[in-house]
Design a protein around this motif. Structure first.
Motif, PDB file in Angstrom:
ATOM      1  N   MET A  10       0.854  -1.191   0.000  1.00 53.12           N
ATOM      2  CA  MET A  10       0.000   0.000   0.000  1.00 53.12           C
ATOM      3  C   MET A  10       0.887   1.237   0.000  1.00 53.12           C
ATOM      4  O   MET A  10       1.824   1.320   0.779  1.00 53.12           O
ATOM      5  N   THR A  11       0.546   2.191  -0.867  1.00 51.62           N
ATOM      6  CA  THR A  11       1.359   3.406  -0.931  1.00 51.62           C
ATOM      7  C   THR A  11       0.601   4.646  -0.485  1.00 51.62           C
ATOM      8  O   THR A  11       1.193   5.689  -0.280  1.00 51.62           O
ATOM      9  N   CYS A  12      -0.724   4.525  -0.368  1.00 48.28           N
ATOM     10  CA  CYS A  12      -1.507   5.719  -0.034  1.00 48.28           C
ATOM     11  C   CYS A  12      -2.806   5.351   0.658  1.00 48.28           C
ATOM     12  O   CYS A  12      -3.134   4.175   0.771  1.00 48.28           O
ATOM     13  N   GLY A  13      -3.533   6.353   1.075  1.00 44.31           N
ATOM     14  CA  GLY A  13      -4.815   6.132   1.723  1.00 44.31           C
ATOM     15  C   GLY A  13      -5.816   5.414   0.836  1.00 44.31           C
ATOM     16  O   GLY A  13      -6.650   4.649   1.310  1.00 44.31           O
ATOM     17  N   GLY A  14      -5.704   5.644  -0.474  1.00 44.02           N
ATOM     18  CA  GLY A  14      -6.588   4.971  -1.426  1.00 44.02           C
ATOM     19  C   GLY A  14      -6.394   3.468  -1.402  1.00 44.02           C
ATOM     20  O   GLY A  14      -7.343   2.695  -1.492  1.00 44.02           O
ATOM     21  N   CYS A  15      -5.129   3.051  -1.264  1.00 41.65           N
ATOM     22  CA  CYS A  15      -4.813   1.621  -1.178  1.00 41.65           C
ATOM     23  C   CYS A  15      -5.431   1.033   0.090  1.00 41.65           C
ATOM     24  O   CYS A  15      -6.004  -0.048   0.068  1.00 41.65           O
ATOM     25  N   ASN A  36      -1.823  -0.574   8.908  1.00 45.02           N
ATOM     26  CA  ASN A  36      -0.698   0.301   9.205  1.00 45.02           C
ATOM     27  C   ASN A  36      -0.037   0.663   7.873  1.00 45.02           C
ATOM     28  O   ASN A  36       0.683  -0.153   7.296  1.00 45.02           O
ATOM     29  N   LEU A  37      -0.322   1.872   7.395  1.00 45.85           N
ATOM     30  CA  LEU A  37       0.203   2.303   6.093  1.00 45.85           C
ATOM     31  C   LEU A  37       1.717   2.414   6.089  1.00 45.85           C
ATOM     32  O   LEU A  37       2.375   2.049   5.124  1.00 45.85           O
ATOM     33  N   GLU A  38       2.296   2.936   7.175  1.00 47.00           N
ATOM     34  CA  GLU A  38       3.749   3.131   7.226  1.00 47.00           C
ATOM     35  C   GLU A  38       4.501   1.816   7.094  1.00 47.00           C
ATOM     36  O   GLU A  38       5.479   1.711   6.381  1.00 47.00           O
ATOM     37  N   GLU A  39       4.014   0.798   7.816  1.00 47.75           N
ATOM     38  CA  GLU A  39       4.688  -0.504   7.771  1.00 47.75           C
ATOM     39  C   GLU A  39       4.123  -1.395   6.678  1.00 47.75           C
ATOM     40  O   GLU A  39       4.618  -2.493   6.446  1.00 47.75           O
ATOM     41  N   ARG A  40       3.052  -0.904   6.033  1.00 49.02           N
ATOM     42  CA  ARG A  40       2.388  -1.666   4.975  1.00 49.02           C
ATOM     43  C   ARG A  40       1.911  -3.022   5.469  1.00 49.02           C
ATOM     44  O   ARG A  40       2.070  -4.042   4.787  1.00 49.02           O
ATOM     45  N   THR A  41       1.345  -3.024   6.669  1.00 47.61           N
ATOM     46  CA  THR A  41       0.799  -4.267   7.201  1.00 47.61           C
ATOM     47  C   THR A  41      -0.699  -4.142   7.412  1.00 47.61           C
ATOM     48  O   THR A  41      -1.220  -3.060   7.662  1.00 47.61           O
ATOM     49  N   VAL A  42      -1.369  -5.274   7.289  1.00 50.66           N
ATOM     50  CA  VAL A  42      -2.799  -5.355   7.554  1.00 50.66           C
ATOM     51  C   VAL A  42      -3.012  -6.509   8.522  1.00 50.66           C
ATOM     52  O   VAL A  42      -2.606  -7.640   8.239  1.00 50.66           O
ATOM     53  N   SER A  43      -3.610  -6.216   9.671  1.00 47.58           N
ATOM     54  CA  SER A  43      -3.945  -7.270  10.632  1.00 47.58           C
ATOM     55  C   SER A  43      -5.445  -7.499  10.563  1.00 47.58           C
ATOM     56  O   SER A  43      -6.229  -6.556  10.635  1.00 47.58           O
TER      57      SER A  43
END
Length: 71
Positions: A10-15, A36-43
């Motif tokens: 993910m690179t942005c809020g849209g992602c 978590n956009l900064e770490e590009r993680t999704v829990s």
């Protein structure tokens, strides 16, 4: 249910919104989503298997990988 962690490119809020949207389609099978956009993680807190969740996350068109069960 377990908390499964995924890496999503993910690179942005849209992602992030796209991720929320595809997981939202699973309805009450998904209890909680933490992005978590900064770490590009999704829990994802869910009773679904990692494979099912991964398949759903891939519908965003983003590169996605399974990290593991979060303790």
């Amino acid at each position: 249910s377990q908390v499964h962690e995924f890496k999503v490119d993910m690179t942005c809020g849209g992602c992030a919104s796209a991720v929320e949207r595809v997981l939202g389609k699973l309805g009450d099978k998904v209890e909680k989503v933490n992005i978590n956009l900064e770490e590009r993680t999704v829990s994802v807190t869910s009773n679904l298997t990692p494979e099912e969740l991964l398949e759903q996350l891939r519908k965003t068109g983003k590169s996605t990988s399974y990290v593991g069960v979060k303790k």
